[in-house]
Design a protein around this motif. Sequence first.
Motif, PDB file in Angstrom:
ATOM      1  N   ARG A   1       0.847  -1.196   0.000  1.00  0.00           N
ATOM      2  CA  ARG A   1       0.000   0.000   0.000  1.00  0.00           C
ATOM      3  C   ARG A   1       0.881   1.244   0.000  1.00  0.00           C
ATOM      4  N   PRO A   2       0.287   2.407  -0.339  1.00  0.00           N
ATOM      5  CA  PRO A   2       1.062   3.659  -0.261  1.00  0.00           C
ATOM      6  C   PRO A   2       1.521   3.922   1.167  1.00  0.00           C
ATOM      7  N   ALA A   3       2.708   4.466   1.292  1.00  0.00           N
ATOM      8  CA  ALA A   3       3.243   4.822   2.605  1.00  0.00           C
ATOM      9  C   ALA A   3       2.576   6.088   3.114  1.00  0.00           C
ATOM     10  N   ARG A   4       2.536   6.208   4.424  1.00  0.00           N
ATOM     11  CA  ARG A   4       2.035   7.423   5.070  1.00  0.00           C
ATOM     12  C   ARG A   4       3.222   8.206   5.632  1.00  0.00           C
ATOM     13  N   THR A   5       3.086   9.507   5.710  1.00  0.00           N
ATOM     14  CA  THR A   5       4.188  10.333   6.212  1.00  0.00           C
ATOM     15  C   THR A   5       4.557   9.984   7.651  1.00  0.00           C
ATOM     16  N   ASP A   6       3.587   9.551   8.456  1.00  0.00           N
ATOM     17  CA  ASP A   6       3.904   9.201   9.840  1.00  0.00           C
ATOM     18  C   ASP A   6       4.690   7.891   9.947  1.00  0.00           C
ATOM     19  N   GLU A   7       4.931   7.218   8.831  1.00  0.00           N
ATOM     20  CA  GLU A   7       5.694   5.968   8.825  1.00  0.00           C
ATOM     21  C   GLU A   7       7.141   6.155   8.361  1.00  0.00           C
ATOM     22  N   TYR A   8       7.527   7.373   8.049  1.00  0.00           N
ATOM     23  CA  TYR A   8       8.860   7.583   7.480  1.00  0.00           C
ATOM     24  C   TYR A   8       9.985   7.075   8.376  1.00  0.00           C
ATOM     25  N   ASP A   9       9.862   7.241   9.694  1.00  0.00           N
ATOM     26  CA  ASP A   9      10.905   6.737  10.595  1.00  0.00           C
ATOM     27  C   ASP A   9      11.027   5.219  10.506  1.00  0.00           C
ATOM     28  N   GLU A  10       9.885   4.541  10.508  1.00  0.00           N
ATOM     29  CA  GLU A  10       9.904   3.081  10.421  1.00  0.00           C
ATOM     30  C   GLU A  10      10.408   2.625   9.045  1.00  0.00           C
ATOM     31  N   ILE A  11      10.043   3.362   8.001  1.00  0.00           N
ATOM     32  CA  ILE A  11      10.530   3.035   6.653  1.00  0.00           C
ATOM     33  C   ILE A  11      12.050   3.170   6.610  1.00  0.00           C
ATOM     34  N   ALA A  12      12.582   4.224   7.207  1.00  0.00           N
ATOM     35  CA  ALA A  12      14.032   4.410   7.238  1.00  0.00           C
ATOM     36  C   ALA A  12      14.719   3.252   7.961  1.00  0.00           C
ATOM     37  N   ARG A  13      14.100   2.759   9.012  1.00  0.00           N
ATOM     38  CA  ARG A  13      14.694   1.627   9.750  1.00  0.00           C
ATOM     39  C   ARG A  13      14.677   0.352   8.901  1.00  0.00           C
ATOM     40  N   VAL A  14      13.567   0.097   8.205  1.00  0.00           N
ATOM     41  CA  VAL A  14      13.506  -1.068   7.299  1.00  0.00           C
ATOM     42  C   VAL A  14      14.583  -0.946   6.234  1.00  0.00           C
ATOM     43  N   TRP A  15      14.697   0.226   5.654  1.00  0.00           N
ATOM     44  CA  TRP A  15      15.693   0.487   4.614  1.00  0.00           C
ATOM     45  C   TRP A  15      17.094   0.226   5.144  1.00  0.00           C
ATOM     46  N   MET A  16      17.410   0.797   6.323  1.00  0.00           N
ATOM     47  CA  MET A  16      18.739   0.610   6.898  1.00  0.00           C
ATOM     48  C   MET A  16      19.019  -0.852   7.205  1.00  0.00           C
ATOM     49  N   ASN A  17      18.089  -1.518   7.860  1.00  0.00           N
ATOM     50  CA  ASN A  17      18.325  -2.911   8.242  1.00  0.00           C
ATOM     51  C   ASN A  17      18.508  -3.805   7.017  1.00  0.00           C
ATOM     52  N   SER A  18      17.757  -3.554   5.974  1.00  0.00           N
ATOM     53  CA  SER A  18      17.903  -4.338   4.756  1.00  0.00           C
ATOM     54  C   SER A  18      19.254  -4.046   4.103  1.00  0.00           C
ATOM     55  N   TRP A  19      19.608  -2.774   4.002  1.00  0.00           N
ATOM     56  CA  TRP A  19      20.891  -2.389   3.415  1.00  0.00           C
ATOM     57  C   TRP A  19      22.040  -3.007   4.205  1.00  0.00           C
ATOM     58  N   VAL A  20      21.967  -2.934   5.526  1.00  0.00           N
ATOM     59  CA  VAL A  20      23.011  -3.492   6.388  1.00  0.00           C
ATOM     60  C   VAL A  20      23.115  -5.007   6.190  1.00  0.00           C
ATOM     61  N   SER A  21      21.990  -5.657   5.914  1.00  0.00           N
ATOM     62  CA  SER A  21      22.015  -7.122   5.712  1.00  0.00           C
ATOM     63  C   SER A  21      22.825  -7.529   4.489  1.00  0.00           C
TER      64      SER A  21
ATOM     65  N   GLY B   1      25.788  -6.494   3.994  1.00  0.00           N
ATOM     66  CA  GLY B   1      27.177  -6.515   4.435  1.00  0.00           C
ATOM     67  C   GLY B   1      28.003  -5.353   3.910  1.00  0.00           C
ATOM     68  N   LEU B   2      27.374  -4.417   3.222  1.00  0.00           N
ATOM     69  CA  LEU B   2      28.113  -3.307   2.615  1.00  0.00           C
ATOM     70  C   LEU B   2      28.317  -2.129   3.563  1.00  0.00           C
ATOM     71  N   GLU B   3      27.585  -2.106   4.650  1.00  0.00           N
ATOM     72  CA  GLU B   3      27.701  -1.003   5.603  1.00  0.00           C
ATOM     73  C   GLU B   3      27.183  -1.492   6.949  1.00  0.00           C
ATOM     74  N   ASP B   4      27.634  -0.869   8.009  1.00  0.00           N
ATOM     75  CA  ASP B   4      27.181  -1.216   9.348  1.00  0.00           C
ATOM     76  C   ASP B   4      26.048  -0.295   9.780  1.00  0.00           C
ATOM     77  N   ALA B   5      25.179  -0.814  10.604  1.00  0.00           N
ATOM     78  CA  ALA B   5      24.092  -0.003  11.159  1.00  0.00           C
ATOM     79  C   ALA B   5      24.689   1.080  12.048  1.00  0.00           C
ATOM     80  N   SER B   6      24.103   2.263  11.968  1.00  0.00           N
ATOM     81  CA  SER B   6      24.561   3.360  12.826  1.00  0.00           C
ATOM     82  C   SER B   6      23.451   4.400  12.916  1.00  0.00           C
ATOM     83  N   GLN B   7      23.543   5.215  13.940  1.00  0.00           N
ATOM     84  CA  GLN B   7      22.591   6.313  14.068  1.00  0.00           C
ATOM     85  C   GLN B   7      22.774   7.308  12.924  1.00  0.00           C
ATOM     86  N   PHE B   8      24.014   7.475  12.460  1.00  0.00           N
ATOM     87  CA  PHE B   8      24.281   8.379  11.342  1.00  0.00           C
ATOM     88  C   PHE B   8      23.580   7.894  10.075  1.00  0.00           C
ATOM     89  N   LEU B   9      23.716   6.606   9.764  1.00  0.00           N
ATOM     90  CA  LEU B   9      23.069   6.056   8.573  1.00  0.00           C
ATOM     91  C   LEU B   9      21.549   6.174   8.686  1.00  0.00           C
TER      92      LEU B   9
END
Length: 153
Positions: A7-27, A29-37
């Motif tokens: 479904r379309p994303a809602r603006t109030d979900e952007y933080d959770e979307i960023a976390r999904v994006w980071m965790n998937s990207w980190v999986s 092995g190209l980068e480590d999870a960080s508060q900066f990322l």
Amino acid sequence: MTPPIIRPARTDEYDEIARVWMNSWVSTGLEDASQFLLAKLRARIPLEVEKGWSLFVADDGRTLAAMLALHLPNIYLDQLFVAPEYQGRNLGRRLLAFTRSQLPDEVYLRCVRENEKAWHWYEREGFVFEREQIEPMTGYMMKYYRWKKGDVR
């Protein structure tokens, strides 16, 4: 267990979307999870939406399982990331089918060359390699792909 709903994303979900994006990207092995990322991805989402992203999520009712960003005017699949705990369940294939429903004739994308799992998957899904080019902002070598309806590999 019912599959996640795309479904379309809602603006109030952007933080959770960023976390999904980071965790998937980190999986990858190209980068480590960080508060900066995480902060960088959080900041990027609204900017990209302003520039034309159509942003979707896969919602399983409890949490977001994946994010998908399309730039429809450019017939471009910009981001497809599945949370690690949902990987291997054909969710990526469902998101790609959804992409093709939105862009039925042609789709362009790019993928980091070192993310071999991803670009091999796109090739198996019918995308054709076109070229490689360095992305100046990240320093990653990117592989560019195209899928066109009716093309036979």
